[in-house]
Structure formats: C-alpha cells, structure tokens
Scaffold this active site. Structure first.
Site, PDB file in Angstrom:
ATOM      1  N   TYR A 143       0.843  -1.203   0.000  1.00 39.57           N
ATOM      2  CA  TYR A 143       0.000   0.000   0.000  1.00 39.57           C
ATOM      3  C   TYR A 143       0.878   1.252   0.000  1.00 39.57           C
ATOM      4  O   TYR A 143       0.619   2.205  -0.739  1.00 39.57           O
ATOM      5  CB  TYR A 143      -0.903  -0.023   1.230  1.00 39.57           C
ATOM      6  CG  TYR A 143      -1.723   1.230   1.457  1.00 39.57           C
ATOM      7  CD1 TYR A 143      -2.898   1.456   0.747  1.00 39.57           C
ATOM      8  CD2 TYR A 143      -1.340   2.177   2.400  1.00 39.57           C
ATOM      9  CE1 TYR A 143      -3.666   2.587   0.959  1.00 39.57           C
ATOM     10  CE2 TYR A 143      -2.092   3.304   2.624  1.00 39.57           C
ATOM     11  CZ  TYR A 143      -3.256   3.513   1.905  1.00 39.57           C
ATOM     12  OH  TYR A 143      -4.010   4.643   2.121  1.00 39.57           O
ATOM     13  N   LYS A 147       0.992   4.475  -2.654  1.00 37.36           N
ATOM     14  CA  LYS A 147       0.764   5.867  -2.256  1.00 37.36           C
ATOM     15  C   LYS A 147       1.997   6.731  -2.510  1.00 37.36           C
ATOM     16  O   LYS A 147       1.884   7.921  -2.834  1.00 37.36           O
ATOM     17  CB  LYS A 147       0.345   5.936  -0.784  1.00 37.36           C
ATOM     18  CG  LYS A 147      -1.054   5.415  -0.521  1.00 37.36           C
ATOM     19  CD  LYS A 147      -2.107   6.232  -1.259  1.00 37.36           C
ATOM     20  CE  LYS A 147      -3.515   5.823  -0.894  1.00 37.36           C
ATOM     21  NZ  LYS A 147      -4.554   6.657  -1.547  1.00 37.36           N
TER      22      LYS A 147
END
Length: 233
Positions: A143, A147
């Site tokens: 993740y 990002k």
C-alpha cells in the site's frame, strides 16, 4: 478557487472520506456534486448526483469525463489497502490491485478530466494520499509503495497542469475513523475534519494538506538523521 458554486466530482463517495467530501462540498455551497462509486445504489446522500464508476476501468473513466463536462474540482479519493508486506507470497498480486486503484485510477481520472477542467477555467484536482507515502509499515508495505507513487504522480501533474491554471492538492493523513482503519487501535482523525481541511487548502491555493499530528511528525522526520523512512519499524 472557491468551493461555493463549484462542480465537484468525488470518487469512492459512498462511504468514509469520500462521503465526508460530498457532505462538505454540499455544506460549502457547491453547485453540483457528483458522487461516484462502483455501485451507485450505495450512494444514499441526498443532494448529490450518483455516478457508476470503477476507477480501474478506463472505459468507465472516459465515459464519466464525457458525461460530467461541467466539473471544476476532481477529488481522487477511491483507494484500497490489502495489508501485505513486500515479501509475502501474495505481495505481487496485492500490489497490482492496489496500484490499479490507488495509482492508475487517479492518473486516468486526472488525464480524462484535465481538458474538462481547462475548459471550465482551470479548477483543481485533489489526490488523497497518506502518511505512508513517505514511510513503510511491515503490514502495509505494498500500500505504501502505491501511495508513494501517487505522491510522485501528484507532483508531476502539478507541474504539467500549472500552465492551464489547474491546482493540484495532495492530502496526507494517517489513520482515519473509517472502515479501512477499523482494525487499527488508538486515536483516529475524523474524515469530516480532513474534508474541511482539504477544501480550505483548495481555497487557499495550497499544494499540500498534512491532516493530523502523526502526518506532520512523519513529514518532519524526512529530514531527520536518520530519516524516518530508514528507521526500524
């Protein structure tokens, strides 16, 4: 730009921060709010225009841009977290899914809506990022990579869209009181507060929102010795 009388398009608007953005836009006097979700039947907020949109489907992205030609503010909020480390057996598949939603989704939306925003005076794009754009946690490393890539995307878009007068705002936040962080103990930031901070930054012409104390601490830690991203976690 002002939120009052703007036309706002929000992805992932059926719950959590996306729903908070929709409420905040209406409260600020937006002329129209498009609330997008994969299944529009889950858009229940009164006063918004529900849009069926899976941000990982290019044909749906293009259709949304054609249908919503009056947009002046695009909020790329839709995101997923599958909770994987980089060396776990499922890491590659997890990362691909997260990148499709968290990186390629905002990129596709920004490309599709850039001509719309130019036609309507410039407007703004908001990309919802994370404190994990700058550091990596063991259980969310894939993740974090998605990002981090989207932070770079935001910085590049800001440069390329400056000439047409389109503002790009990156929103960094740690844990919010949403479904995505429901398993995380401790204090969490209100999504309504993040939405208000975001729209205040848009109106002030700011490039970045650091929405909570943890995020501000992480950002300061980037220039520490050793830097925050190199510290053991």
């Amino acid at each position: 730009m002002k939120i009052k009388d703007s036309v706002v398009f929000i992805t992932g608007a059926n719950r959590g921060l996306g729903l908070a953005y929709a409420r905040a836009a209406l409260a600020a006097g937006a002329k129209k709010v498009y609330a997008a979700a994969r299944d529009p039947k889950f858009i229940t907020l009164e006063g918004v225009h529900a849009v069926a949109l899976d941000v990982t489907k290019p044909e749906q992205v293009e259709a949304a841009a054609r249908a919503c030609g009056d947009v002046t503010l695009l909020v790329n909020n839709a995101g997923i977290s599958r909770g994987s480390g980089l060396l776990s057996p499922e890491a590659m598949d997890t990362a691909r899914a997260e990148f499709e939603t968290n990186f390629f989704g905002p990129w596709a939306l920004s490309r599709a809506f850039a001509p719309v925003l130019a036609k309507n005076g410039g407007g703004a794009i908001v990309n919802v990022l994370s404190a994990l754009s700058w550091i990596s946690l063991p259980g969310a490393a894939t993740y974090s990579t998605s990002k981090s890539a989207t932070w770079s995307l935001s910085n590049g878009l800001r440069n390329e869209l400056r000439e047409q007068g389109t503002q790009v705002v990156s929103v960094h936040v740690a844990f919010m009181d949403t479904d995505m962080a429901s398993h995380v103990p401790g204090d969490k930031t209100s999504p309504d507060d993040v939405a208000k901070q975001t729209f205040a930054a848009v109106e002030a012409g700011l490039p970045e929102v650091l929405a909570d104390a943890v995020t501000r601490q992480v950002k300061q830690g980037l220039v520490a010795d050793p830097p925050a991203y190199a510290a053991a976690r």
